[in-house]
Motif scaffolding. Structure first.
Motif, PDB file in Angstrom:
ATOM      1  N   PHE A 256      12.776  13.964  14.412  1.00  0.00           N
ATOM      2  CA  PHE A 256      11.621  14.718  14.899  1.00  0.00           C
ATOM      3  C   PHE A 256      11.879  15.479  16.203  1.00  0.00           C
ATOM      4  O   PHE A 256      11.387  16.595  16.361  1.00  0.00           O
ATOM      5  CB  PHE A 256      10.426  13.773  15.068  1.00  0.00           C
ATOM      6  N   ASP A 257      12.616  14.906  17.142  1.00  0.00           N
ATOM      7  CA  ASP A 257      12.836  15.591  18.418  1.00  0.00           C
ATOM      8  C   ASP A 257      13.951  16.622  18.335  1.00  0.00           C
ATOM      9  O   ASP A 257      13.760  17.806  18.649  1.00  0.00           O
ATOM     10  CB  ASP A 257      13.143  14.576  19.531  1.00  0.00           C
ATOM     11  N   GLU A 258      15.135  16.168  17.903  1.00  0.00           N
ATOM     12  CA  GLU A 258      16.291  17.068  17.877  1.00  0.00           C
ATOM     13  C   GLU A 258      16.502  17.741  16.533  1.00  0.00           C
ATOM     14  O   GLU A 258      17.278  18.703  16.443  1.00  0.00           O
ATOM     15  CB  GLU A 258      17.546  16.269  18.280  1.00  0.00           C
ATOM     16  N   LYS A 259      15.829  17.220  15.500  1.00  0.00           N
ATOM     17  CA  LYS A 259      15.907  17.796  14.154  1.00  0.00           C
ATOM     18  C   LYS A 259      17.354  17.965  13.662  1.00  0.00           C
ATOM     19  O   LYS A 259      17.713  18.938  13.002  1.00  0.00           O
ATOM     20  CB  LYS A 259      15.164  19.123  14.104  1.00  0.00           C
ATOM     21  N   LYS A 260      18.184  16.977  13.971  1.00  0.00           N
ATOM     22  CA  LYS A 260      19.574  16.994  13.510  1.00  0.00           C
ATOM     23  C   LYS A 260      19.719  16.416  12.110  1.00  0.00           C
ATOM     24  O   LYS A 260      20.737  16.644  11.434  1.00  0.00           O
ATOM     25  CB  LYS A 260      20.454  16.185  14.478  1.00  0.00           C
TER      26      LYS A 260
ATOM     27  N   ALA B 260      14.542  13.461   4.440  1.00  0.00           N
ATOM     28  CA  ALA B 260      15.112  13.261   3.100  1.00  0.00           C
ATOM     29  C   ALA B 260      16.561  12.800   3.194  1.00  0.00           C
ATOM     30  O   ALA B 260      17.002  11.911   2.440  1.00  0.00           O
ATOM     31  CB  ALA B 260      15.031  14.557   2.299  1.00  0.00           C
ATOM     32  N   GLU B 261      17.312  13.384   4.141  1.00  0.00           N
ATOM     33  CA  GLU B 261      18.701  12.962   4.335  1.00  0.00           C
ATOM     34  C   GLU B 261      18.771  11.506   4.804  1.00  0.00           C
ATOM     35  O   GLU B 261      19.611  10.729   4.315  1.00  0.00           O
ATOM     36  CB  GLU B 261      19.375  13.855   5.382  1.00  0.00           C
ATOM     37  N   LEU B 262      17.897  11.156   5.754  1.00  0.00           N
ATOM     38  CA  LEU B 262      17.932   9.791   6.266  1.00  0.00           C
ATOM     39  C   LEU B 262      17.575   8.791   5.175  1.00  0.00           C
ATOM     40  O   LEU B 262      18.234   7.751   5.030  1.00  0.00           O
ATOM     41  CB  LEU B 262      16.960   9.648   7.449  1.00  0.00           C
ATOM     42  N   LYS B 263      16.556   9.096   4.378  1.00  0.00           N
ATOM     43  CA  LYS B 263      16.186   8.200   3.286  1.00  0.00           C
ATOM     44  C   LYS B 263      17.337   8.019   2.315  1.00  0.00           C
ATOM     45  O   LYS B 263      17.662   6.892   1.906  1.00  0.00           O
ATOM     46  CB  LYS B 263      14.960   8.762   2.567  1.00  0.00           C
ATOM     47  N   ASP B 264      17.982   9.120   1.948  1.00  0.00           N
ATOM     48  CA  ASP B 264      19.113   9.054   1.026  1.00  0.00           C
ATOM     49  C   ASP B 264      20.270   8.271   1.636  1.00  0.00           C
ATOM     50  O   ASP B 264      20.947   7.481   0.948  1.00  0.00           O
ATOM     51  CB  ASP B 264      19.556  10.479   0.676  1.00  0.00           C
ATOM     52  N   THR B 265      20.478   8.447   2.929  1.00  0.00           N
ATOM     53  CA  THR B 265      21.555   7.735   3.625  1.00  0.00           C
ATOM     54  C   THR B 265      21.316   6.228   3.607  1.00  0.00           C
ATOM     55  O   THR B 265      22.245   5.437   3.384  1.00  0.00           O
ATOM     56  CB  THR B 265      21.661   8.234   5.082  1.00  0.00           C
TER      57      THR B 265
ATOM     58  N   ILE C 126       0.829  -1.196   0.000  1.00  0.00           N
ATOM     59  CA  ILE C 126       0.000   0.000   0.000  1.00  0.00           C
ATOM     60  C   ILE C 126       0.870   1.255   0.000  1.00  0.00           C
ATOM     61  O   ILE C 126       2.042   1.214   0.375  1.00  0.00           O
ATOM     62  CB  ILE C 126      -0.930   0.018   1.230  1.00  0.00           C
ATOM     63  N   LYS C 127       0.275   2.356  -0.390  1.00  0.00           N
ATOM     64  CA  LYS C 127       0.960   3.638  -0.350  1.00  0.00           C
ATOM     65  C   LYS C 127       0.653   4.315   0.986  1.00  0.00           C
ATOM     66  O   LYS C 127      -0.512   4.534   1.311  1.00  0.00           O
ATOM     67  CB  LYS C 127       0.528   4.526  -1.518  1.00  0.00           C
ATOM     68  N   THR C 128       1.695   4.638   1.717  1.00  0.00           N
ATOM     69  CA  THR C 128       1.505   5.304   3.010  1.00  0.00           C
ATOM     70  C   THR C 128       2.044   6.720   2.999  1.00  0.00           C
ATOM     71  O   THR C 128       2.173   7.351   4.060  1.00  0.00           O
ATOM     72  CB  THR C 128       2.187   4.484   4.132  1.00  0.00           C
ATOM     73  N   GLY C 129       2.377   7.246   1.834  1.00  0.00           N
ATOM     74  CA  GLY C 129       2.818   8.621   1.710  1.00  0.00           C
ATOM     75  C   GLY C 129       4.318   8.759   1.612  1.00  0.00           C
ATOM     76  O   GLY C 129       5.068   7.849   1.975  1.00  0.00           O
ATOM     77  N   ASN C 130       4.767   9.866   1.119  1.00  0.00           N
ATOM     78  CA  ASN C 130       6.192  10.148   1.033  1.00  0.00           C
ATOM     79  C   ASN C 130       6.735  10.497   2.414  1.00  0.00           C
ATOM     80  O   ASN C 130       6.185  11.372   3.094  1.00  0.00           O
ATOM     81  CB  ASN C 130       6.442  11.315   0.071  1.00  0.00           C
ATOM     82  N   VAL C 131       7.801   9.830   2.811  1.00  0.00           N
ATOM     83  CA  VAL C 131       8.338  10.068   4.154  1.00  0.00           C
ATOM     84  C   VAL C 131       8.814  11.517   4.303  1.00  0.00           C
ATOM     85  O   VAL C 131       8.779  12.073   5.406  1.00  0.00           O
ATOM     86  CB  VAL C 131       9.489   9.092   4.499  1.00  0.00           C
ATOM     87  N   GLU C 132       9.256  12.113   3.213  1.00  0.00           N
ATOM     88  CA  GLU C 132       9.743  13.497   3.292  1.00  0.00           C
ATOM     89  C   GLU C 132       8.643  14.469   3.719  1.00  0.00           C
ATOM     90  O   GLU C 132       8.926  15.559   4.243  1.00  0.00           O
ATOM     91  CB  GLU C 132      10.298  13.951   1.935  1.00  0.00           C
TER      92      GLU C 132
END
Length: 843
Positions: A573-577, A581-586, A478-484
């Protein structure tokens, strides 16, 4: 106060010789059964399936070669050569047909097969085309479920390719009344049948099939009686001659008639154990509460002076060796998940009886001694521990653990009994549970549990969250949306739950398709005659004849999920470090470390497809460059530095397994998501699904098919095994790790949980080490942990064994829910065991 005889009995030379013979040669694939069942099926095509199964079983037992090996006291072998196996084409054959020329040279669990036997199999396999159980199962499966299997979200290979197994039959009943008595009971039911009954046709055929099967077993035992007598007449050694005459006398009486003594009861047990695995290719045929149903025969024989404790021990040692004589060949992919030639024949000792009174007895201690003597992978020896367990029993178990063979596994009555009751098992039945296969509890001879029904990789739905349901360029979920676009952790977590729920539904579909196929194409009348209430209901086990019916697929990857979700929550989400998009690419670029060739090819394919969707084309040279980038980790230096920074941040975060409440509760929630969703589903036999939390050793091969995960795990590396922390992540000692694991809701995973730990041998040295170890187990169980098992071996020993396997031919280690010879494992599985944290009580 009860007292036990805990005196150690020396191992005899007989057992040493039997062990040496076991491992003298590579296991072989024999073809006698395959030829005989094909002959029978060709002659019975007009008959009902259950009758065909019984007549085929009869034809096999009447004609398959039999052998009595030198020095054996307990006889009965499914093959001529030790540790060899037969072929079961009625379940599946195409995998073997394609691997006939390679199976001897594969890394995990190789088998020799002669050119002559290859030719025989190639001649008979065409008969089975489109007639196997796996053919029928696949036809019942929804296309999207089959696609999920193809994309390695879950795998139901156990029962898709093989018999169901995973059962304990009523050994004690056969010892009490013999198959002659069972035939009489079945005949009584037959006499009640009326031709106008609605279920007359199926009931009548099933009951007649039981009688055919039981008579075939009686005749098979007589063949052994005759062979032993013939060998005795030719034997010039007076001691061996007398042994053969006793064997002949035993086999002439049992299992046709009630066992007259402990020796005959043991011979009865072995005939049943071995013949169940000739009828079907299912593994995890487990002995159940061995020390309970055999104890009356042991006590009576000791009391009347016909048996010494020393001879009883030697008989048990012989049975322990025989467990290792049985074997089966799996397809190459499955062999990596079950490496070590294991059949998962679990044997349980200790615990309490139906009235809640401790049931430990002298035979419980002799079972421990048998495992100490033989130091072999089988049986998978399990002990039940509760508040009433005698301390001397637990200490004796600890002595066995200290030998380093990975035995016994420890189980907590205080969790398992309520867990089974929550599934509808009565209190008395739950108190009499035994362990099946790896770690699965069930009421013996009343349950068809379908344990190990599938392996569900919890990390794969998380990958589908990042890809919005796409895998290898295909929309498989299923499609759950773009994580970005996700703005809260709750939104991200809910997407994971949705992906997992959808995939669990597909797994249920696949399992139920296979379940239905087994009931129609490969019913097992011999097995069914020893499981309540099959005779009364007039149904085979496969049709739902057992008193209790469950289906138990297991999920694994709890530690990866807990640590990964914590990393996403904290860093994104908490520390916004880190941006999403960066995590997905990583993750796509495997933290800049490069991918395996297979993974690089798949990742390249996805990139090319996505570019095409965006209206951008790439030439062959550009495709090659993209693939090389994935293979080597070559990226723009700035990007690569950022990938490595993110990996460092993740690695610095706290991890599950260190007694940290927030992360441990996240692990608990991850486990419960899987378990609660499964509980909503039913199987074709009228029972419910129940969760298990363990991977056997599939965490290694299925990890090879899984991309990088946000806990810092690199692509194509093992997933965490069982309910324990990630390899090396538990840095605060064994108690902290156990405290984390105990916070899971083990009772909800009523199909079993698995907790591996590794200790340095010094941790259990001396009496103080044993006492500390026993206290440690009791402390974990007091916190409602379900199961523990241990490797007690140094990292240096394992590394040396990997480098010089010729010096460690008898090194046995705990793999997952089973033990195996270390040198028989694939290198990847060896590496996984080596990487587990080495604990000590002073940590």
């Amino acid at each position: 106060m009860r007292t036990f005889n805990t005196t150690n009995i020396p191992m005899t030379d007989r057992i040493k010789k039997l062990k040496e013979e076991l491992y003298r040669k590579m296991p072989e694939i024999e073809v006698d059964r395959a030829v005989l069942i094909t002959e029978s099926y060709q002659q019975t095509e007009q008959l009902p399936t259950v009758k065909r199964r019984a007549l085929a079983f009869e034809h096999i037992l009447n004609n398959i070669p039999i052998t009595i090996r030198d020095n054996e006291l307990i006889v009965g072998s499914s093959t001529k050569a030790p540790r060899s196996c037969q072929v079961f084409p009625e379940f599946s054959y195409e995998w073997l047909e394609s691997e006939l020329d390679t199976i001897e040279f594969r890394e995990a669990d190789p088998f020799h097969i002669s050119e002559e036997n290859k030719a025989v199999l190639r001649k008979i396999f065409p008969y089975w085309k489109n007639k196997t159980n796996s053919d029928l199962a696949l036809s019942y499966m929804a296309p999207e479920a089959a696609a999920a299997i193809e994309h390695n979200i879950f795998t139901p290979g156990n029962y898709f390719y093989n018999g169901i197994g995973h059962v304990t039959v009523d050994y004690g009943k056969v010892m009490r009344i013999g198959y002659k008595g069972i035939i009489a009971e079945v005949q009584e039911e037959l006499n009640k049948c009326n031709v106008y009954d609605a279920d007359y046709a199926k009931r009548h055929e099933f009951l007649e099939s039981i009688i055919i099967s039981c008579n075939a077993v009686i005749n098979y035992a007589r063949r052994y009686a005759n062979l032993a007598y013939e060998m005795a007449q030719k034997c010039t050694n007076p001691t061996r001659k007398q042994e053969l005459l006793v064997i002949a006398n035993n086999c002439a009486n049992v299992p046709e008639n009630p066992a007259r003594n402990f020796y005959e009861a043991c011979q009865t047990f072995w005939f049943i154990q071995m013949l169940l695995q000739i009828e079907s290719s299912g593994h995890s045929i487990s002995a159940g509460r061995f020390d309970q149903y055999l104890y009356p025969y042991y006590k009576n024989s000791i009391d009347n002076g016909s048996l010494t404790r020393e001879f009883a021990q030697e008989i048990l040692d012989c049975i322990w060796v025989k467990f290792n004589d049985l074997n089966k060949a799996r397809d190459e992919a499955s062999s990596y998940g079950f490496a070590g030639y294991s059949l998962f024949q679990n044997l349980t000792a200790g615990g309490q009886n139906a009235e809640g009174i401790d049931a430990t007895n002298d035979l419980s201690f002799l079972c421990i001694q048998a495992s100490m003597h033989t130091q072999l992978p089988a049986p998978s020896f399990s002990v039940r521990i509760w508040n009433g367990t005698p301390n001397e029993f637990l200490i004796k178990c600890a002595e066995l653990t200290r030998t380093g063979v990975g035995l016994p596994a420890y189980y907590n009555d205080e969790v398992i009994i309520p867990a089974l009751m929550s599934r509808g098992v009565t209190l008395a039945d739950a108190r009499e549970y035994g362990i099946i296969g790896c770690v699965e509890p069930q009421k013996p001879f009343k349950t068809d549990g379908w344990h190990d029904a599938a392996f569900f990789n919890m990390c794969r739905p998380l990958e589908l969250v990042f890809s919005n349901g796409v895998d290898k360029g295909a929309q498989i979920s299923i499609k759950t949306g773009n994580v970005e676009d996700m703005t809260t952790f709750e939104e991200f977590y809910n997407a994971y739950k949705a992906q997992e729920t959808y995939m669990i539904g597909l797994m249920v579909n696949a399992i139920n398709a296979i379940d239905t196929a087994h009931s129609e194409r490969v019913p097992l009348p011999f097995l069914s005659c020893m499981v309540e209430d099959c005779v009364k209901e007039g149904k085979t086990v496969q049709e739902g004849g057992a008193h209790y019916n469950f289906t138990g697929p297991q999920g694994f990857g709890i530690a990866n999920m807990a640590d990964g979700l914590w990393a996403v929550k904290t860093l994104v989400f908490d520390e916004k470090k880190v941006t999403m998009a960066e995590l997905k690419d990583t993750l796509i670029h495997n933290y800049g470390q490069g991918l395996s060739p297979k993974a690089a090819k798949n990742a390249t394919q996805e990139v090319v497809i996505n570019l095409a969707k965006a209206g951008k084309s790439v030439n062959e040279s550009q495709v090659a460059d993209i693939c090389r980038m994935f293979l080597t980790g070559e990226q723009d230096p700035t990007k690569r530095k950022r990938y490595e920074e993110i990996l460092d941040m993740i690695n610095e975060l706290p991890k599950y397994g260190n007694d940290i409440e927030e992360i441990d509760m996240l692990a608990r929630d991850v486990a419960n998501i899987y378990a609660k969703e499964l509980e909503k589903h039913k199987n074709p036999r009228g029972g419910m699904f129940q969760a298990g939390l363990y991977p056997v050793s599939a965490n290694v091969p299925l990890g090879e098919q899984t991309g990088a995960t946000p806990d810092g795990r690199l692509a194509n590396t093992p997933i965490a095994d069982g309910v324990g922390p990630r390899q090396g992540a538990d840095t605060k000692g064994p108690t902290a790790a156990a405290n984390s694991v105990a916070k899971l809701e083990h009772g909800r995973a009523s199909n079993g949980t698995l907790y591996n730990q590794k200790f340095h041998p010094s941790a259990l040295s001396g009496n103080a080490g044993l006492q500390n170890f026993a206290s440690y187990i009791r402390a974990f169980f007091d916190q409602k942990g379900m199961h523990m098992q241990f490797n007690v071996v140094s990292k240096e020993t394992l590394l040396d064994a990997q480098k010089h396997p010729e010096n460690y031919k008898s090194l046995v280690v705990r793999v997952a829910g089973y033990s195996a010879l270390f040198t028989s494992l694939s290198k990847a599985l060896q590496d996984d065991i080596i990487s587990r944290t080495e604990q000590a009580f002073n940590a």
